[in-house]
Scaffold this motif. Structure first.
Motif, short mmCIF file in Angstrom:
data_model
loop_
_atom_site.label_atom_id
_atom_site.label_comp_id
_atom_site.label_asym_id
_atom_site.label_seq_id
_atom_site.Cartn_x
_atom_site.Cartn_y
_atom_site.Cartn_z
N SER A 31 97.48 33.20 11.99
CA SER A 31 98.78 32.75 12.65
C SER A 31 98.61 32.76 14.20
CB SER A 31 99.94 33.97 12.23
OG SER A 31 99.74 35.02 12.42
N GLY A 32 97.52 33.78 14.79
CA GLY A 32 97.36 34.23 16.09
C GLY A 32 97.08 33.07 16.96
N GLU A 33 96.16 32.08 16.63
CA GLU A 33 95.65 31.05 17.40
C GLU A 33 97.08 30.10 17.48
OE1 GLU A 33 92.24 27.63 17.41
OE2 GLU A 33 92.67 28.50 15.59
N LYS A 34 97.94 29.74 16.68
CA LYS A 34 98.94 28.75 16.88
C LYS A 34 99.93 29.38 17.94
CE LYS A 34 102.77 26.83 14.55
NZ LYS A 34 103.51 26.75 13.12
N VAL A 35 100.02 30.80 17.81
CA VAL A 35 100.96 31.30 18.91
C VAL A 35 100.22 31.23 20.21
CG1 VAL A 35 102.20 33.41 19.65
CG2 VAL A 35 102.26 32.68 17.26
N ALA A 36 99.20 31.62 20.18
CA ALA A 36 98.26 31.48 21.66
C ALA A 36 98.18 29.98 22.31
CB ALA A 36 96.94 32.29 21.16
N ARG A 37 98.07 29.30 21.28
CA ARG A 37 97.79 27.89 21.96
C ARG A 37 99.29 27.56 22.43
NH1 ARG A 37 93.51 24.55 20.62
NH2 ARG A 37 91.78 25.15 19.69
N ARG A 103 106.14 36.01 29.27
CA ARG A 103 107.08 34.96 29.35
C ARG A 103 108.34 35.30 30.09
NH1 ARG A 103 112.82 35.61 27.72
NH2 ARG A 103 113.62 33.71 26.94
N ASN A 104 108.76 36.24 30.35
CA ASN A 104 109.72 36.66 31.35
C ASN A 104 109.37 36.44 32.83
OD1 ASN A 104 111.11 37.67 29.01
ND2 ASN A 104 111.19 39.56 29.66
N TRP A 105 108.17 36.89 33.17
CA TRP A 105 107.63 36.55 34.44
C TRP A 105 107.32 35.22 34.85
CZ3 TRP A 105 108.63 38.63 38.90
CH2 TRP A 105 107.83 38.09 39.95
N THR A 106 106.84 34.35 33.78
CA THR A 106 106.69 33.00 33.86
C THR A 106 108.13 32.31 34.13
OG1 THR A 106 104.99 33.00 32.44
CG2 THR A 106 106.05 30.70 32.70
N VAL A 107 109.22 32.57 33.74
CA VAL A 107 110.48 32.17 34.01
C VAL A 107 110.99 32.63 35.34
CG1 VAL A 107 113.15 32.24 33.24
CG2 VAL A 107 111.10 32.37 31.56
N ILE A 108 110.92 33.84 35.70
CA ILE A 108 111.13 34.20 36.92
C ILE A 108 110.39 33.52 38.20
CG2 ILE A 108 111.19 36.18 38.63
CD1 ILE A 108 111.60 37.91 36.14
N SER A 109 108.86 33.54 38.05
CA SER A 109 108.10 33.06 39.10
C SER A 109 108.18 31.38 39.24
CB SER A 109 106.52 33.35 38.68
OG SER A 109 106.24 32.70 37.33
N ALA A 110 108.43 30.79 38.18
CA ALA A 110 108.62 29.34 38.33
C ALA A 110 110.18 29.07 38.97
CB ALA A 110 108.87 28.74 36.76
N SER A 111 110.99 30.05 38.68
CA SER A 111 112.46 29.87 39.21
C SER A 111 112.06 30.08 40.77
CB SER A 111 113.31 30.59 38.60
OG SER A 111 113.53 30.35 37.32
N ALA A 213 109.62 27.58 29.54
CA ALA A 213 108.99 28.89 29.34
C ALA A 213 109.98 29.91 28.71
CB ALA A 213 108.51 29.47 30.68
N ALA A 214 111.02 29.84 28.97
CA ALA A 214 112.18 30.75 28.52
C ALA A 214 112.21 30.54 27.07
CB ALA A 214 113.39 30.47 29.28
N LEU A 215 112.10 29.07 26.47
CA LEU A 215 112.62 28.79 25.18
C LEU A 215 111.12 28.71 24.28
CD1 LEU A 215 114.67 25.35 25.62
CD2 LEU A 215 115.41 27.84 25.20
N ARG A 216 109.87 28.78 24.85
CA ARG A 216 108.95 28.53 23.97
C ARG A 216 107.90 29.76 24.29
NH1 ARG A 216 109.20 26.58 19.66
NH2 ARG A 216 107.02 25.46 19.73
N MET A 217 107.79 30.45 25.31
CA MET A 217 106.75 31.54 25.46
C MET A 217 107.14 32.82 24.96
SD MET A 217 105.35 30.66 29.38
CE MET A 217 104.02 31.55 29.06
N ASP A 218 106.25 33.77 24.84
CA ASP A 218 106.52 35.08 24.20
C ASP A 218 105.86 36.09 25.16
OD1 ASP A 218 107.23 34.05 21.55
OD2 ASP A 218 105.20 33.34 21.54
#
Length: 459
Positions: A31-37, A103-111, A213-218
């Motif tokens: 399962s790890g590879e799928k989540v990482a990709r 994931r949270n910081w990706t949302v913030i930094s993109a915004s 990023a908010a919907l699909r990242m972890d």
């Protein structure tokens, strides 16, 4: 093997993975590879937009004709300021991943990218003061920080054996933001549009990147804010050696990306449209080749690829000196594109070296298995922000060198001579630190040092 648990932690909102062990082959395959990709894909998108915003001013200055009242030196100063801020914010952006979650910081930094984009849209017109342009250009530096947080985040998702490919793909996909915005500018200029059209295109793209990023990242719960790791990384000599080498590779890539169009207009008399037809080629190929540099480093060792890469960069720069003095545009553009490709290749190989170096040091300390991998991830993740920041400062140096060269000699030749000397120094450092065999001293010392050098040669 337990699949990654993406349910929110009891004390935190959002998507949090509580168990993550990519070095466990069964976990990775199940399962790890799928989540990482999946996280890699949306990380690339957000970082791609970040790079585009960071390099906005490399194309905006092409729109700024005589009616804006700016000299070539003024324009080089604008791009230098953008590069400088992008380098500096990489340090806090790196540690923001552990504070907020990847994931949270990706949302913030993109915004946050909306701030410089909307600001540039507001002020981009003749009559605006140079100081205002300078301030707005400074804000665009936020886009440069996205690289550091993105690389730190993705570094935690992949096992050591795949980091070269994953980090190269993540960075390369982000780097492509440079030629893409240059292509957008080419299309806009060709359609007789203005700079505000370019900015209007990117505002909705920023919103899209943040939303996905908010919907699909972890977030990975085990990636914690470790001040001790930052201190340990800052104390380690390899952090600063790799920072120096990254100045030679990424500093070249981002510096040339900002400066190439201006060199063509100032030294070869190209119009903005003619320059735009040429400027995107080098950054595009340099971005696409970066994952290849990581893949080659995975196979042959990052130190070896980096060493030979600096030989190529020095040779290409020597050709640029000749082309600049001979005023040969075809040769100049052709060799500059080669230099972009080599800088991209070196970006991939140098960044692969970072986790490899710290993993090798963990093994030398007697750690094994997951303990060694965890120690390597801890220090490599902390060091990446510092290395990325210092490396990006090379872009500042390149733009300032071009500025001074044009002020002093009316061409970029003087700057290229300085770059040639620097690449020679990078070659010497790579060889002496990571590939040179130690002199025989004592049997014990030779055995220990040889083992260390061989390990570094494979990183």
């Amino acid at each position: 093997m337990t699949a990654p648990d993406t349910a929110p932690a009891a004390s935190r909102g959002g998507r949090w993975i509580e168990h993550w062990d990519p070095e466990d082959e069964a976990f990775w395959q199940e399962s790890g590879e799928k989540v990482a990709r999946r996280n890699l894909l949306f990380s690339v998108l957000a970082e791609h937009i970040g790079f585009s915003v960071w390099t906005l001013w490399s194309v905006l200055v092409l729109f700024m004709g005589p009616e804006y009242g700016l000299t070539p030196a003024d324009k080089f100063l604008l791009t230098s300021v953008v590069t400088l801020v992008g380098a500096v914010v990489r340090v806090p952006y790196t540690f923001a991943v552990a504070v907020f979650g990847g994931r949270n910081w990706t949302v913030i930094s993109a915004s946050l990218l909306l701030i410089p984009t909307v600001a540039a849209f507001t002020v981009m017109e003749p009559g605006t003061s140079f100081s205002t342009f300078l301030l707005v250009a400074l804000l665009a530096g936020f886009g440069g920080g996205n690289f550091a947080s993105s690389m730190t985040n993705i570094n935690a998702f992949f096992p050591l054996r795949k980091k070269g490919w994953a980090l190269g793909l993540n960075a390369g996909g982000g780097n492509i933001g440079v030629p893409v915005i240059q292509l957008v500018a080419l299309a806009v200029i060709g359609a007789s549009g203005g700079p505000r059209v370019v900015l209007a295109i990117y505002i909705p793209l920023i919103v899209l990147a943040a939303t996905l990023a908010a919907l699909r990242m972890d977030n990975i719960a085990s990636v914690k804010n470790d001040t001790g790791a930052a201190i340990d990384a800052a104390k380690d000599a390899h952090t600063w050696i790799m920072s120096f080498l990254y100045i030679g590779t990424f500093g070249s890539f981002i510096g040339y990306s900002f400066a190439f169009g201006q060199v063509l207009t100032n030294e070869f008399g190209r119009t903005p449209l003619q320059a735009a037809y040429l400027t995107f080629i080098g950054p595009l190929l340099g971005s696409l080749i970066r994952p290849v540099g990581g893949r080659l480093a995975d196979r042959f060792g990052g130190a070896r690829i980096t060493l030979y890469n600096f030989v190529g960069m020095a040779a290409a720069t020597a050709c640029l000196v000749f082309a600049s003095m001979a005023k040969s545009l075809p040769l100049f553009v052709s060799v500059f594109v080669v230099l972009f490709v080599l800088s991209g290749l070196g970006n991939g190989s140098t960044y692969k070296m970072i986790p490899g170096i710290f993993h090798a040091k963990a093994l030398a300390q007697g750690l094994t298995g997951e303990a060694a991998a965890r120690h390597g991830r801890r220090l490599s993740g902390a060091s990446m922000g510092l290395i990325g920041a210092v490396g990006a400062l090379g872009g500042v140096g390149i733009n300032l060198a071009f500025r001074q060269s044009f002020l002093s000699y009316g061409s970029g030749t003087g700057a290229f001579v300085a770059f040639l000397a620097f690449y020679g120094l990078c070659f010497a450092v790579t060889w002496s630190v990571y590939l040179r065999r130690p002199d025989a001293q004592s049997t014990t010392e030779v055995a220990a040092e040889t083992k260390s050098q061989l390990s570094y040669a494979e990183v």
